[in-house]
Design a protein around this motif. Sequence first.
Motif, PDB file in Angstrom:
ATOM      1  N   GLY A 265       0.817  -1.235   0.034  1.00  0.00           N
ATOM      2  CA  GLY A 265       0.097   0.024   0.054  1.00  0.00           C
ATOM      3  C   GLY A 265       0.871   1.256   0.031  1.00  0.00           C
ATOM      4  N   LYS A 266       0.277   2.356   0.440  1.00  0.00           N
ATOM      5  CA  LYS A 266       1.049   3.645   0.476  1.00  0.00           C
ATOM      6  C   LYS A 266       0.651   4.455   1.885  1.00  0.00           C
ATOM      7  N   LYS A 267       1.613   5.124   2.123  1.00  0.00           N
ATOM      8  CA  LYS A 267       1.046   6.197   3.154  1.00  0.00           C
ATOM      9  C   LYS A 267       1.224   7.468   2.725  1.00  0.00           C
ATOM     10  N   GLU A 268       0.467   8.492   3.044  1.00  0.00           N
ATOM     11  CA  GLU A 268       0.352   9.941   2.920  1.00  0.00           C
ATOM     12  C   GLU A 268       0.627  10.629   4.152  1.00  0.00           C
ATOM     13  N   LEU A 269       1.538  11.396   4.135  1.00  0.00           N
ATOM     14  CA  LEU A 269       2.114  12.051   5.501  1.00  0.00           C
ATOM     15  C   LEU A 269       2.457  13.563   5.258  1.00  0.00           C
ATOM     16  N   ILE A 270       1.690  14.189   6.306  1.00  0.00           N
ATOM     17  CA  ILE A 270       1.929  15.816   6.171  1.00  0.00           C
ATOM     18  C   ILE A 270       2.478  16.125   7.772  1.00  0.00           C
ATOM     19  N   HIS A 271       3.742  16.873   7.630  1.00  0.00           N
ATOM     20  CA  HIS A 271       4.565  16.671   9.065  1.00  0.00           C
ATOM     21  C   HIS A 271       5.370  18.013   8.874  1.00  0.00           C
ATOM     22  N   ASN A 272       5.117  19.041   9.720  1.00  0.00           N
ATOM     23  CA  ASN A 272       5.618  20.317   9.738  1.00  0.00           C
ATOM     24  C   ASN A 272       5.554  20.915   8.456  1.00  0.00           C
ATOM     25  N   ASN A 273       4.440  20.760   7.855  1.00  0.00           N
ATOM     26  CA  ASN A 273       4.020  21.670   6.714  1.00  0.00           C
ATOM     27  C   ASN A 273       4.651  21.152   5.382  1.00  0.00           C
ATOM     28  N   THR A 274       5.166  19.620   5.487  1.00  0.00           N
ATOM     29  CA  THR A 274       5.728  19.115   4.376  1.00  0.00           C
ATOM     30  C   THR A 274       4.952  18.039   3.935  1.00  0.00           C
ATOM     31  N   SER A 275       4.283  17.644   2.782  1.00  0.00           N
ATOM     32  CA  SER A 275       3.479  16.653   2.472  1.00  0.00           C
ATOM     33  C   SER A 275       4.161  15.625   1.531  1.00  0.00           C
ATOM     34  N   GLN A 276       3.909  14.340   1.582  1.00  0.00           N
ATOM     35  CA  GLN A 276       4.588  13.393   0.613  1.00  0.00           C
ATOM     36  C   GLN A 276       3.711  12.124   0.825  1.00  0.00           C
ATOM     37  N   SER A 277       3.750  11.572  -0.451  1.00  0.00           N
ATOM     38  CA  SER A 277       3.232  10.133  -0.667  1.00  0.00           C
ATOM     39  C   SER A 277       4.180   9.190  -0.686  1.00  0.00           C
ATOM     40  N   VAL A 278       4.339   8.462   0.345  1.00  0.00           N
ATOM     41  CA  VAL A 278       5.226   7.282   0.330  1.00  0.00           C
ATOM     42  C   VAL A 278       4.770   5.951  -0.161  1.00  0.00           C
ATOM     43  N   PRO A 279       5.266   5.186  -1.180  1.00  0.00           N
ATOM     44  CA  PRO A 279       4.754   4.125  -1.815  1.00  0.00           C
ATOM     45  C   PRO A 279       5.271   3.071  -0.930  1.00  0.00           C
ATOM     46  N   GLU A 280       4.861   1.873  -1.254  1.00  0.00           N
ATOM     47  CA  GLU A 280       5.483   0.609  -0.660  1.00  0.00           C
ATOM     48  C   GLU A 280       6.733   0.301  -1.131  1.00  0.00           C
ATOM     49  N   LYS A 281       7.561  -0.418  -0.278  1.00  0.00           N
ATOM     50  CA  LYS A 281       8.961  -0.832  -0.431  1.00  0.00           C
ATOM     51  C   LYS A 281       9.610   0.656  -0.019  1.00  0.00           C
ATOM     52  N   HIS A 282       9.151   1.610   0.647  1.00  0.00           N
ATOM     53  CA  HIS A 282      10.046   2.575   1.275  1.00  0.00           C
ATOM     54  C   HIS A 282       9.918   2.630   2.463  1.00  0.00           C
ATOM     55  N   TYR A 283      10.462   3.407   3.385  1.00  0.00           N
ATOM     56  CA  TYR A 283      10.313   3.579   4.788  1.00  0.00           C
ATOM     57  C   TYR A 283      10.616   4.991   5.080  1.00  0.00           C
ATOM     58  N   ILE A 284      10.004   5.366   6.362  1.00  0.00           N
ATOM     59  CA  ILE A 284       9.994   6.881   6.816  1.00  0.00           C
ATOM     60  C   ILE A 284      10.675   7.058   8.204  1.00  0.00           C
ATOM     61  N   LEU A 285      11.634   8.071   8.111  1.00  0.00           N
ATOM     62  CA  LEU A 285      11.970   8.469   9.574  1.00  0.00           C
ATOM     63  C   LEU A 285      11.362   9.588   9.918  1.00  0.00           C
ATOM     64  N   ALA A 286      10.628   9.612  10.761  1.00  0.00           N
ATOM     65  CA  ALA A 286       9.713  10.805  11.300  1.00  0.00           C
ATOM     66  C   ALA A 286      10.032  11.373  12.600  1.00  0.00           C
ATOM     67  N   LYS A 287      10.138  12.620  12.995  1.00  0.00           N
ATOM     68  CA  LYS A 287      10.463  13.169  14.180  1.00  0.00           C
ATOM     69  C   LYS A 287       8.915  13.186  14.873  1.00  0.00           C
ATOM     70  N   SER A 288       9.157  13.115  16.327  1.00  0.00           N
ATOM     71  CA  SER A 288       8.061  13.283  17.075  1.00  0.00           C
ATOM     72  C   SER A 288       7.386  14.445  16.872  1.00  0.00           C
ATOM     73  N   GLY A 289       6.361  14.380  17.303  1.00  0.00           N
ATOM     74  CA  GLY A 289       5.435  15.878  17.074  1.00  0.00           C
ATOM     75  C   GLY A 289       3.868  15.390  16.429  1.00  0.00           C
ATOM     76  N   ASN A 290       3.299  16.559  16.060  1.00  0.00           N
ATOM     77  CA  ASN A 290       1.962  16.412  15.479  1.00  0.00           C
ATOM     78  C   ASN A 290       1.837  16.314  13.956  1.00  0.00           C
ATOM     79  N   CYS A 291       1.306  15.477  13.416  1.00  0.00           N
ATOM     80  CA  CYS A 291       1.322  15.208  11.766  1.00  0.00           C
ATOM     81  C   CYS A 291       0.000  14.767  11.392  1.00  0.00           C
ATOM     82  N   LEU A 292      -0.376  14.556  10.037  1.00  0.00           N
ATOM     83  CA  LEU A 292      -1.573  13.973   9.451  1.00  0.00           C
ATOM     84  C   LEU A 292      -1.193  12.983   8.640  1.00  0.00           C
TER      85      LEU A 292
END
Length: 276
Positions: A46-73
């Motif tokens: 599948g895929k994940k859509e992430l909005i964090h610190n006013n930056t948005s990105q669609s992350v497809p499968e076979k990828h991974y995200i390193l995200a800081k603590s804090g509020n996000c969508l």
Amino acid sequence: MELPRYFINHTEHLPDVYIKKYESKTNSTREKISLTHHLISFIIEGKKELIHNNTSQSVPEKHYILAKSGNCLMTERCSTNEKYSSFLIFISDSFLDRLSNKYNTKIDFSKEYNYSNAFITLTFDDFIKYYLESFQEIISKKETSKEIIEFKTEELLLYLANNKKINLYQLFQVQKNRQFKNSIENNIFSELKLEEIAFLCHMSLSTFKRTFFKIYNTTPSRWIQEQKLEKSAYSLRYENKNPTEIYYEYGYKSLSSFTQSFKKKYGVTPKKYKTR
């Protein structure tokens, strides 16, 4: 939704490292997420859509995200097989601190990188593929010890630091750095000793000095002296104060030692600086 607390019994203590294999057969709506730990999210299907610190990105499968603590969508989308699958690792500040202290001679945590966003995205490579297989084999057991989970997480973080050249401390520690800076800057003009400020930061003196240098790129004594001199120059010029009024206020035991330090920085005595 607060993560990783959402996955844990509310009466239980949050561990320094928490892992979760998450699967769903429906698309999620955009969720408000509060990350109390830093997150490494491996998108398996599948895929994940992430909005964090006013930056948005669609992350497809076979990828991974390193995200800081804090509020996000976050939004999760199923694959064509109507399935979303991910493997989540939540990591606390204290775990990263222990890692930094343990490997400070082998990993350059002081090197500067420009992480302008609250997260970065990487593609699966052979190491990550094998790593996920080994980790999922371990957690398939009914009981997995805390020590094994932390050991496997340490293995991943060392790989990211050494092979991907990611400064984990700088990437993840923004919030902690802010708290650390507040503790320092609130006590610049106090009579507290470095050992006492370190105690207030819940650190040993050696850890405090290492952390200070990573953030300010200088020693505590040099930085504090610079701040005191800059503040004293402001008081002389714009608050119309005299050297005799402020030398003790800014931590100098005598007018002569204040005058000597001030002249070394500004090229003139405090008295001349005020009148020029």
